[in-house]
Scaffold this active site. Sequence first.
Site, PDB file in Angstrom:
ATOM      1  N   GLU A  73     -11.848 -20.860  22.845  1.00 10.64           N
ATOM      2  CA  GLU A  73     -11.425 -20.296  24.129  1.00 10.64           C
ATOM      3  C   GLU A  73     -10.237 -21.032  24.734  1.00 10.64           C
ATOM      4  O   GLU A  73      -9.286 -20.416  25.189  1.00 10.64           O
ATOM      5  CB  GLU A  73     -12.584 -20.315  25.127  1.00 10.64           C
ATOM      6  N   ASP A 100     -16.999 -21.539  21.871  1.00 12.63           N
ATOM      7  CA  ASP A 100     -16.904 -21.685  23.324  1.00 12.63           C
ATOM      8  C   ASP A 100     -17.433 -23.079  23.653  1.00 12.63           C
ATOM      9  O   ASP A 100     -18.630 -23.333  23.576  1.00 12.63           O
ATOM     10  CB  ASP A 100     -17.711 -20.597  24.036  1.00 12.63           C
ATOM     11  N   ILE A 102     -17.677 -24.938  26.426  1.00 13.15           N
ATOM     12  CA  ILE A 102     -18.682 -24.868  27.504  1.00 13.15           C
ATOM     13  C   ILE A 102     -18.773 -23.413  27.931  1.00 13.15           C
ATOM     14  O   ILE A 102     -17.805 -22.859  28.448  1.00 13.15           O
ATOM     15  CB  ILE A 102     -18.289 -25.706  28.746  1.00 13.15           C
ATOM     16  N   ASP A 103     -19.892 -22.780  27.685  1.00 11.28           N
ATOM     17  CA  ASP A 103     -20.093 -21.457  28.274  1.00 11.28           C
ATOM     18  C   ASP A 103     -20.921 -21.671  29.538  1.00 11.28           C
ATOM     19  O   ASP A 103     -22.067 -22.116  29.475  1.00 11.28           O
ATOM     20  CB  ASP A 103     -20.812 -20.503  27.323  1.00 11.28           C
ATOM     21  N   THR A 105     -18.784 -22.698  32.553  1.00 10.74           N
ATOM     22  CA  THR A 105     -17.940 -23.725  33.176  1.00 10.74           C
ATOM     23  C   THR A 105     -18.128 -23.784  34.690  1.00 10.74           C
ATOM     24  O   THR A 105     -18.168 -24.866  35.275  1.00 10.74           O
ATOM     25  CB  THR A 105     -16.452 -23.471  32.838  1.00 10.74           C
ATOM     26  N   ASP A 226     -17.810 -15.824  23.976  1.00  7.51           N
ATOM     27  CA  ASP A 226     -18.991 -15.830  24.855  1.00  7.51           C
ATOM     28  C   ASP A 226     -20.237 -15.359  24.110  1.00  7.51           C
ATOM     29  O   ASP A 226     -21.356 -15.732  24.473  1.00  7.51           O
ATOM     30  CB  ASP A 226     -18.805 -14.872  26.040  1.00  7.51           C
TER      31      ASP A 226
HETATM   32  P1  2AM Z   1     -17.095 -19.465  30.569  1.00  7.64           P
HETATM   33  O1  2AM Z   1     -18.008 -20.220  31.417  1.00  7.64           O
HETATM   34  O2  2AM Z   1     -16.958 -19.969  29.196  1.00  7.64           O
HETATM   35  O3  2AM Z   1     -15.755 -19.240  31.191  1.00  7.64           O
HETATM   36  C1  2AM Z   1     -20.458 -15.432  33.209  1.00  7.64           C
HETATM   37  O4  2AM Z   1     -20.543 -14.150  33.718  1.00  7.64           O
HETATM   38  C2  2AM Z   1     -19.767 -15.408  31.881  1.00  7.64           C
HETATM   39  O5  2AM Z   1     -18.407 -14.977  32.052  1.00  7.64           O
HETATM   40  C3  2AM Z   1     -19.701 -16.754  31.225  1.00  7.64           C
HETATM   41  O6  2AM Z   1     -20.129 -16.592  29.918  1.00  7.64           O
HETATM   42  C4  2AM Z   1     -18.229 -17.151  31.338  1.00  7.64           C
HETATM   43  O7  2AM Z   1     -17.746 -17.991  30.305  1.00  7.64           O
HETATM   44  C5  2AM Z   1     -17.591 -15.805  31.235  1.00  7.64           C
HETATM   45  N1  2AM Z   1     -16.223 -15.774  31.697  1.00  7.64           N
HETATM   46  C6  2AM Z   1     -15.610 -16.664  32.460  1.00  7.64           C
HETATM   47  N2  2AM Z   1     -14.331 -16.358  32.647  1.00  7.64           N
HETATM   48  C7  2AM Z   1     -14.134 -15.214  31.981  1.00  7.64           C
HETATM   49  C8  2AM Z   1     -13.000 -14.389  31.793  1.00  7.64           C
HETATM   50  N3  2AM Z   1     -11.833 -14.685  32.322  1.00  7.64           N
HETATM   51  N4  2AM Z   1     -13.148 -13.287  31.054  1.00  7.64           N
HETATM   52  C9  2AM Z   1     -14.351 -12.980  30.523  1.00  7.64           C
HETATM   53  N5  2AM Z   1     -15.442 -13.742  30.661  1.00  7.64           N
HETATM   54  C10 2AM Z   1     -15.333 -14.845  31.381  1.00  7.64           C
HETATM   55 CA    CA Z   2     -17.575 -18.317  27.861  1.00  8.70          CA
HETATM   56 CA    CA Z   3     -15.923 -21.619  28.107  1.00  8.39          CA
HETATM   57 CA    CA Z   4     -13.697 -19.917  30.702  1.00  6.82          CA
END
Ligand code: 2AM
Ligand code: CA
Ligand code: CA
Ligand code: CA
Length: 276
Positions: A73, A100, A102-103, A105, A226
């Site tokens: 990512e 990913d 950290i899923d 964040t 994700d």
């Molecule tokens: P992340 O924490 O790795 O960014 C929460 O609804 C989910 O949306 C998480 O899995 C998060 O992943 C993801 N997410 C965050 N930003 C995003 C983005 N810009 N587009 C799509 N998904 C996103």
């Molecule tokens: Ca994610």
């Molecule tokens: Ca992430």
């Molecule tokens: Ca992210």
Amino acid sequence: RIVTSIAGKSPVAVAVNTAAKAGEWIKSKLGSYENLEEKTSSQDLVTEVDQGAEKLITNLINTYFPNHAILGEESVEPGPEGAKRALEKMRNEEYLWIIDPIDGTTNFVHGFPFFCVSIGLVHEGELAAGVIYDPLRDEMFVSEKGKGAYLKGRQIRVSRELRLSESLMASGFPPQDRSDRHLQKFTEIVPKVRNIRTSGSAALHLAYLAAGRISGFWEPSLNVWDVAAGVLLVQEAGGRVTDLQGNPYTLETTDIAATNGHIHDELLKCFKNYYD
Ligand code: 2AM
Ligand code: CA
Ligand code: CA
Ligand code: CA
């Protein structure tokens, strides 16, 4: 049984050991990250811990498999177009790791204890392995194509609920999609199910589905990192994953419906006319 000793250097073993190392490091940084940046908006965050974890994971995988491609990512330009382009470019690699670091964040930043490391492996276009690690609970979810899904070495299965009305569900609101249709659908589904959790990590929600802790999950506008590992976990635990119209999951699928199988058609019925 899935062999996870690194001595054999099987891809799954490398994924498990890599997720464990990255997870430990992320956990040690909880509450003490230093740089918080906004990617596309104040809802789309990244810290040096995301970036550092991705480097750690990439370096370790490279050590064992120098010829494998890696899609992470934080190495892709922000926004849905960047994700699409990166996947298109790498799609035909024989071995493609999808990371990913950290899923969840946003949760990591706020100290809400629900995030994970997600590592998927695609071999000749098909999901071959998926590992999701929750470092705060020390829960390692492991799946290998055709070999089942495991949590801490014990085989896991999806839940048995047969109807939405008795199902605990999960969903989410990615920054890319706070669309009216998503919010409206959410409002429509809440009264039909036992309850809904939106805990902020699509990957960990999928792992919980595989472990039978929830019976279904849907979320639009996700990216391949994700869900890649989580999709295999759900499938190997006996569940079903499609897009919101019922087409089988592919790496390009962004709008995800995943269930224990039993409630899948009932969930999909709620999304008739979603794209009209
Ligand atoms: P992340 O924490 O790795 O960014 C929460 O609804 C989910 O949306 C998480 O899995 C998060 O992943 C993801 N997410 C965050 N930003 C995003 C983005 N810009 N587009 C799509 N998904 C996103
Ligand atoms: Ca994610
Ligand atoms: Ca992430
Ligand atoms: Ca992210």
